[in-house]
Design a protein around this motif. Structure first.
Motif, PDB file in Angstrom:
ATOM      1  N   LEU A  21       0.784  -1.394  -0.065  1.00 19.86           N
ATOM      2  CA  LEU A  21      -0.020  -0.192   0.032  1.00 19.86           C
ATOM      3  C   LEU A  21       1.058   1.338   0.106  1.00 19.86           C
ATOM      4  CD1 LEU A  21      -2.927  -0.798   2.403  1.00 19.86           C
ATOM      5  CD2 LEU A  21      -3.129  -0.351   0.194  1.00 19.86           C
ATOM      6  N   ASP A  22       1.809   1.142   0.850  1.00 17.96           N
ATOM      7  CA  ASP A  22       2.705   2.424   0.972  1.00 17.96           C
ATOM      8  C   ASP A  22       3.638   2.764  -0.413  1.00 17.96           C
ATOM      9  OD1 ASP A  22       2.053   2.788   3.562  1.00 17.96           O
ATOM     10  OD2 ASP A  22       3.876   2.068   4.383  1.00 17.96           O
ATOM     11  N   ASN A  23       4.069   1.477  -1.168  1.00 15.20           N
ATOM     12  CA  ASN A  23       4.408   1.824  -2.542  1.00 15.20           C
ATOM     13  C   ASN A  23       3.571   2.457  -3.383  1.00 15.20           C
ATOM     14  OD1 ASN A  23       6.510   1.349  -4.293  1.00 15.20           O
ATOM     15  ND2 ASN A  23       5.987  -0.787  -4.768  1.00 15.20           N
ATOM     16  N   LEU A  24       2.446   1.821  -3.468  1.00 14.91           N
ATOM     17  CA  LEU A  24       1.304   2.372  -4.380  1.00 14.91           C
ATOM     18  C   LEU A  24       1.223   3.660  -3.891  1.00 14.91           C
ATOM     19  CD1 LEU A  24      -1.337  -0.322  -4.670  1.00 14.91           C
ATOM     20  CD2 LEU A  24       0.257   0.326  -6.624  1.00 14.91           C
ATOM     21  N   GLY A  25       1.081   4.074  -2.742  1.00 13.36           N
ATOM     22  CA  GLY A  25       1.021   5.637  -2.700  1.00 13.36           C
ATOM     23  C   GLY A  25       2.039   6.769  -2.956  1.00 13.36           C
ATOM     24  N   SER A  26       3.319   6.098  -2.729  1.00 14.68           N
ATOM     25  CA  SER A  26       4.509   6.881  -2.934  1.00 14.68           C
ATOM     26  C   SER A  26       4.552   6.943  -4.510  1.00 14.68           C
ATOM     27  CB  SER A  26       5.819   6.456  -2.608  1.00 14.68           C
ATOM     28  OG  SER A  26       6.063   5.001  -3.050  1.00 14.68           O
ATOM     29  N   GLN A  27       4.276   5.874  -5.493  1.00 12.09           N
ATOM     30  CA  GLN A  27       4.150   5.872  -6.915  1.00 12.09           C
ATOM     31  C   GLN A  27       3.079   7.013  -7.257  1.00 12.09           C
ATOM     32  OE1 GLN A  27       3.530   1.982  -8.285  1.00 12.09           O
ATOM     33  NE2 GLN A  27       5.423   1.212  -8.095  1.00 12.09           N
ATOM     34  N   GLY A  28       1.899   6.929  -6.757  1.00 12.16           N
ATOM     35  CA  GLY A  28       0.965   8.038  -6.929  1.00 12.16           C
ATOM     36  C   GLY A  28       1.267   9.597  -6.625  1.00 12.16           C
ATOM     37  N   ILE A  29       2.018   9.641  -5.612  1.00 12.07           N
ATOM     38  CA  ILE A  29       2.542  10.862  -5.280  1.00 12.07           C
ATOM     39  C   ILE A  29       3.679  11.545  -6.220  1.00 12.07           C
ATOM     40  CG2 ILE A  29       3.816  12.341  -3.390  1.00 12.07           C
ATOM     41  CD1 ILE A  29       2.437  10.571  -1.477  1.00 12.07           C
ATOM     42  N   LYS A  30       4.446  10.573  -6.610  1.00 14.57           N
ATOM     43  CA  LYS A  30       5.466  10.830  -7.539  1.00 14.57           C
ATOM     44  C   LYS A  30       4.783  11.321  -9.053  1.00 14.57           C
ATOM     45  CE  LYS A  30       9.173   7.961  -5.869  1.00 14.57           C
ATOM     46  NZ  LYS A  30       9.856   6.705  -5.967  1.00 14.57           N
ATOM     47  N   ARG A  31       3.994  10.361  -9.362  1.00 14.69           N
ATOM     48  CA  ARG A  31       3.270  10.810 -10.554  1.00 14.69           C
ATOM     49  C   ARG A  31       2.355  12.148 -10.446  1.00 14.69           C
ATOM     50  NH1 ARG A  31       3.505  11.334 -15.523  1.00 14.69           N
ATOM     51  NH2 ARG A  31       1.459  11.131 -16.678  1.00 14.69           N
ATOM     52  N   ALA A  32       1.832  12.294  -9.310  1.00 12.47           N
ATOM     53  CA  ALA A  32       1.239  13.487  -9.232  1.00 12.47           C
ATOM     54  C   ALA A  32       2.011  14.793  -9.456  1.00 12.47           C
ATOM     55  CB  ALA A  32       0.166  13.628  -8.070  1.00 12.47           C
ATOM     56  N   ALA A  33       3.225  14.555  -8.571  1.00  8.80           N
ATOM     57  CA  ALA A  33       3.987  15.572  -8.833  1.00  8.80           C
ATOM     58  C   ALA A  33       4.669  15.903 -10.195  1.00  8.80           C
ATOM     59  CB  ALA A  33       5.136  15.330  -7.684  1.00  8.80           C
ATOM     60  N   GLU A  34       4.790  14.886 -11.044  1.00  7.70           N
ATOM     61  CA  GLU A  34       5.203  14.993 -12.304  1.00  7.70           C
ATOM     62  C   GLU A  34       4.227  15.702 -13.130  1.00  7.70           C
ATOM     63  OE1 GLU A  34       5.971  10.886 -13.453  1.00  7.70           O
ATOM     64  OE2 GLU A  34       7.938  10.738 -12.123  1.00  7.70           O
ATOM     65  N   VAL A  35       2.986  15.285 -13.108  1.00  9.22           N
ATOM     66  CA  VAL A  35       1.902  16.017 -13.747  1.00  9.22           C
ATOM     67  C   VAL A  35       1.923  17.215 -13.121  1.00  9.22           C
ATOM     68  CG1 VAL A  35      -0.470  15.936 -14.009  1.00  9.22           C
ATOM     69  CG2 VAL A  35       0.533  13.735 -14.076  1.00  9.22           C
ATOM     70  N   ASN A  36       1.871  17.510 -12.050  1.00 15.53           N
ATOM     71  CA  ASN A  36       1.745  19.060 -11.510  1.00 15.53           C
ATOM     72  C   ASN A  36       2.731  20.157 -12.228  1.00 15.53           C
ATOM     73  OD1 ASN A  36      -0.419  18.835 -10.145  1.00 15.53           O
ATOM     74  ND2 ASN A  36       0.617  18.383  -8.169  1.00 15.53           N
ATOM     75  N   ALA A  37       4.150  19.547 -12.101  1.00 18.32           N
ATOM     76  CA  ALA A  37       5.317  20.149 -12.772  1.00 18.32           C
ATOM     77  C   ALA A  37       5.037  20.346 -14.208  1.00 18.32           C
ATOM     78  CB  ALA A  37       6.634  19.194 -12.783  1.00 18.32           C
ATOM     79  N   ILE A  38       4.178  19.438 -14.885  1.00 20.31           N
ATOM     80  CA  ILE A  38       4.314  19.640 -16.388  1.00 20.31           C
ATOM     81  C   ILE A  38       3.031  20.592 -16.492  1.00 20.31           C
ATOM     82  CG2 ILE A  38       3.280  18.592 -18.489  1.00 20.31           C
ATOM     83  CD1 ILE A  38       4.665  15.850 -17.411  1.00 20.31           C
ATOM     84  N   ASN A  39       1.977  20.530 -15.831  1.00 19.05           N
ATOM     85  CA  ASN A  39       0.871  21.582 -15.767  1.00 19.05           C
ATOM     86  C   ASN A  39       1.083  22.816 -15.440  1.00 19.05           C
ATOM     87  OD1 ASN A  39      -0.991  19.813 -16.835  1.00 19.05           O
ATOM     88  ND2 ASN A  39      -1.910  19.181 -14.700  1.00 19.05           N
TER      89      ASN A  39
END
Length: 169
Positions: A21-39
């Motif tokens: 669960l922690d691994n899935l959460g950290s992957q989601g946080i990383k992906r959200a940060a990447e998307v936010n940076a692109i946006n």
């Protein structure tokens, strides 16, 4: 080992460990940060036309630093020449007044001419001070905005490329 029941849309109920669960959460946080940076980059870049318009208004009619400084130098030399010319005429009038051969009428005319020249000199110096201050201000402003000139050129090039690409469509 603690196990959790997690419901997913695709697979229904799953049993996962805390690490998974922690691994899935950290992957989601990383992906959200990447998307936010692109946006954020996209949103920041959306204002380039406005920036181009602002810089175009700023640089329209504004000389380059070299042109402004050369204009200031030319104006200074022109003022210096004109002051020297008027001062020379005033000195000639003063010298003529010392001539004993002048009649009273001639001396009055020379004295009048000397006063006119002195007034011209005073008026010219006041006007020249104003012109020099304006030219110095233009040179200072050109120096202040010179770092933005490269960005302005870059945005103009970009606008030409975008316009050319849109013209082909």
């Amino acid at each position: 080992m603690n196990a959790f029941n997690v419901w997913t849309k695709a697979f229904g109920p799953l049993t996962m460990t805390q690490e998974e669960l922690d691994n899935l959460g950290s992957q989601g946080i990383k992906r959200a940060a990447e998307v936010n940076a692109i946006n954020d980059a996209r949103r920041q870049d959306d204002g380039w036309r406005d920036e181009l318009d602002e810089l175009s208004r700023r640089f329209k009619g504004q000389p380059s630093v070299d042109a402004a400084e050369s204009r200031l130098a030319e104006l200074k030399s022109s003022v210096k020449r004109r002051v020297a010319e008027l001062s020379d005429k005033i000195a000639k009038c003063s010298k003529a007044l010392k001539d004993a051969r002048l009649s009273r009428l001639e001396a009055t005319h020379v004295e009048q001419r000397k006063k006119e020249l002195e007034e011209q000199l005073g008026d010219f110096q006041r006007d020249a001070e104003r012109q020099l201050a304006f030219a110095k201000g233009a040179a200072d402003q050109a120096k202040q905005w010179e770092p933005s000139r490269g960005r302005w050129e870059e945005l103009k090039k970009r606008a030409r490329e975008v316009d050319a690409a849109l013209a082909q469509v």
